[in-house]
Design a protein around this motif. Structure first.
Motif, mmCIF file in Angstrom:
data_model
loop_
_atom_site.group_PDB
_atom_site.id
_atom_site.type_symbol
_atom_site.label_atom_id
_atom_site.label_comp_id
_atom_site.label_asym_id
_atom_site.label_seq_id
_atom_site.Cartn_x
_atom_site.Cartn_y
_atom_site.Cartn_z
ATOM 1 N N UNK A 1 0.229 3.665 12.058
ATOM 2 C CA UNK A 1 1.482 3.485 11.352
ATOM 3 C C UNK A 1 2.094 4.842 11.019
ATOM 4 N N UNK A 2 3.340 5.105 11.418
ATOM 5 C CA UNK A 2 3.930 6.437 11.200
ATOM 6 C C UNK A 2 4.156 6.751 9.729
ATOM 7 N N UNK A 3 4.447 5.716 8.904
ATOM 8 C CA UNK A 3 4.660 5.967 7.478
ATOM 9 C C UNK A 3 3.383 6.460 6.815
ATOM 10 N N UNK B 1 -7.194 2.713 2.907
ATOM 11 C CA UNK B 1 -7.392 1.271 2.951
ATOM 12 C C UNK B 1 -6.340 0.592 3.823
ATOM 13 N N UNK B 2 -5.161 1.215 3.934
ATOM 14 C CA UNK B 2 -4.085 0.602 4.713
ATOM 15 C C UNK B 2 -4.225 0.870 6.206
ATOM 16 N N UNK C 1 0.835 -1.204 0.000
ATOM 17 C CA UNK C 1 0.000 0.000 0.000
ATOM 18 C C UNK C 1 0.870 1.255 0.000
ATOM 19 N N UNK C 2 1.905 1.265 0.853
ATOM 20 C CA UNK C 2 2.736 2.459 0.972
ATOM 21 C C UNK C 2 3.504 2.732 -0.316
#
Length: 521
Positions: A190-192, A182-183, A160-161
């Motif tokens: 999640x920090x990303x 969606x992620x 996803x990222x």
């Protein structure tokens, strides 16, 4: 807990009963490890996967034999699509504690479904290929691969990222925002993902409501006055029917005026009759003198006005019909253009998918299948950025297969295995046409095997491909000698090698310019 000096099981004691060693430091490390394990467990229960991984890794730093922490870390990795990392943690846990370890059950469940395990391995390979494509600048190919990866393994959060990052690179921020939404349900803190969303918000000027996403709240419908939900409507009953009125609608009250009668006085009967007669006479006179002509003129004028009005309406309607017909024609042209663009886009996507399949076959080592798939692609339908990939891949496959068949043919020719040489050089020429070395070895293979007809055909092909050259003269000499029956029996493998080497050197000499020859002199 075991003694770090002698390895004896101590339970909750600090001083080892066996060797008397003070395990205070080890005791504190185990306590800290258990504390981090509890925090990681709390984070995992609220789907804070990044926080859980951080806490569990800290727990293992203090006590690498914390089996519960290692098993839970494997579960968190598995939930985020990192199956390989999960299996690694479970295998380590099983080796540390072979019996009564739930990690064994986890490993068996994963290995029991071989099809699912194969799909997971396939998604990992495709993710790595997509990553290589991104590094090579082939973003379109990488995006297609990542979409397939997400379809096959919806929990692989790294896919996803990377896909969101590709859209952000192209400036497609809304698509990137949709993918990151969606992620987030997989790893809500999640920090990303949060960093990417922050950058998207900065670029678009729109703030993403990540709190609602993390809570799983999905709002539907149009937002109302306070930005929450659409306001409801009230229902009124009118004349046994229903009508729907919004909150901000107002009711209209219609009142009709009352007509009051005019008051009059009582008059004598004679005066009334006289007045009636006079009124009738005057009325008839006025009607005959004024009213009738006026009515006639009014009727005539009204008829003229109606005719003029209808004529003007007819002209206006004709103009409107003509304008609508023009609009319909323009809309039909726009629809046809849109259909053509859609068809071209679909064809381009299909060509890209075929190129991707050929690339996958090439990566798996099936060069013949990859070349066949490339030849079936209409290269004109590919985007400009992918045509270079198509040409490079086809040239690389042709060069590789040519070298393979040429080397096999050359080796067979040196062993005087002319039947194998004929097959190999024929295949080599299918990948590189008019290659002198392959054509010459093929012709001599036919000659030395006694197949004079095919030998003459092969030598004639050299004459036609390289007219007015030493190669053509040599080939023509062999044709003449075979026709006259005066073939030199000594013209065997060694002689052929010398002649072909001379022919290749002749090509280098022909490529030099006169100026270069003068300089060499």
């Amino acid at each position: 807990m075991n003694c770090i000096n002698c390895g004896l099981e101590m339970g909750s004691e600090i001083i080892c009963p066996g060797c008397g060693y003070d395990n205070t430091v080890m005791h504190k490390a185990v306590k800290i490890s258990n504390s981090y394990y509890n925090k990681g467990l709390d984070s995992a229960q609220i789907r804070d996967m990044s926080g859980a991984i951080d806490m569990l890794e800290r727990s293992l730093k203090f006590n690498k034999r914390n089996i519960d922490a290692r098993n839970l870390l494997g579960l968190v990795y598995f939930e985020t699509g990192e199956v390989v990392s999960a299996l690694s943690e479970w295998v380590i846990s099983k080796n540390m504690k072979p019996e009564n370890n739930i990690a064994s059950e986890y490993i068996e469940k994963v290995r029991a479904n071989q099809q699912r395990l194969e799909n997971i391995q396939q998604t990992i390979r495709r993710y790595n290929r997509a990553l290589d494509s991104c590094r090579a600048g082939e973003d379109d190919v990488a995006a297609i691969m990542l979409k397939k990866v997400i379809d096959a393994n919806p929990k692989l959060i790294k896919a996803y990222y990377l896909l969101a990052l590709i859209h952000m690179k192209k400036g497609e921020y809304e698509k990137a925002r949709k993918i990151l939404k969606k992620a987030l349900p997989i790893d809500r803190t999640n920090p990303t993902a949060l960093r990417f969303l922050s950058e998207i918000d900065e670029q678009t000027g729109t703030v993403t409501d990540t709190e609602d996403i993390r809570k799983g709240i999905v709002r539907e419908g149009k937002k109302g006055l306070f930005g929450i939900f659409r306001l409801p409507k009230k229902e009124y009953r009118i004349n046994n029917g229903y009508t729907t009125i919004n909150w901000d609608d107002e009711e209209n009250i219609i009142t009709e005026p009352v007509v009051q009668p005019i008051a009059f006085h009582q008059l004598p009967a004679f005066t009334g009759i006289l007045n009636l007669i006079i009124g009738i006479v005057l009325g008839a006179f006025i009607i005959g003198l004024i009213v009738v002509p006026a009515v006639r003129r009014g009727v005539s004028r009204e008829a003229d006005e109606q005719v003029s009005k209808y004529s003007q309406t007819l002209v206006t309607q004709n103009e409107m019909i003509s304008s609508l017909e023009d609009q319909i024609e323009n809309m039909n042209a726009t629809v046809d253009s849109g259909n053509d663009n859609l068809q071209n886009a679909q064809s381009s996507i299909g060509a890209m998918e075929e190129l991707l399949n050929a690339y996958i076959s090439y990566a798996d080592g099936d060069l013949d299948e990859a070349r066949q798939q490339l030849l079936e692609i209409n290269a004109e339908l590919l985007p400009e950025g992918s045509r270079g990939t198509y040409d490079n891949l086809l040239n690389e496959i042709n060069a590789s297969r040519y070298d393979e068949y040429y080397n096999a043919g050359y080796t067979a020719f040196q062993r005087s295995d002319f039947r194998t040489a004929i097959s190999a050089f024929t295949n080599a020429l299918s990948y590189r046409e008019n290659d002198y070395a392959s054509m010459a070895y093929l012709a001599h293979s036919y000659r030395l095997s006694g197949d004079a007809d095919n030998a003459r055909t092969a030598f004639q092909a050299i004459v036609e491909a390289f007219p007015n050259t030493g190669r053509a003269a040599t080939a023509q000499r062999y044709i003449t000698e075979m026709a006259s029956g005066n073939m030199n029996p000594q013209a065997g493998v060694g002689t052929v090698n010398s002649e072909i080497t001379s022919g290749l050197a002749e090509r280098i000499e022909e490529a030099e310019t006169p100026e270069e020859n003068e300089e060499n002199t």
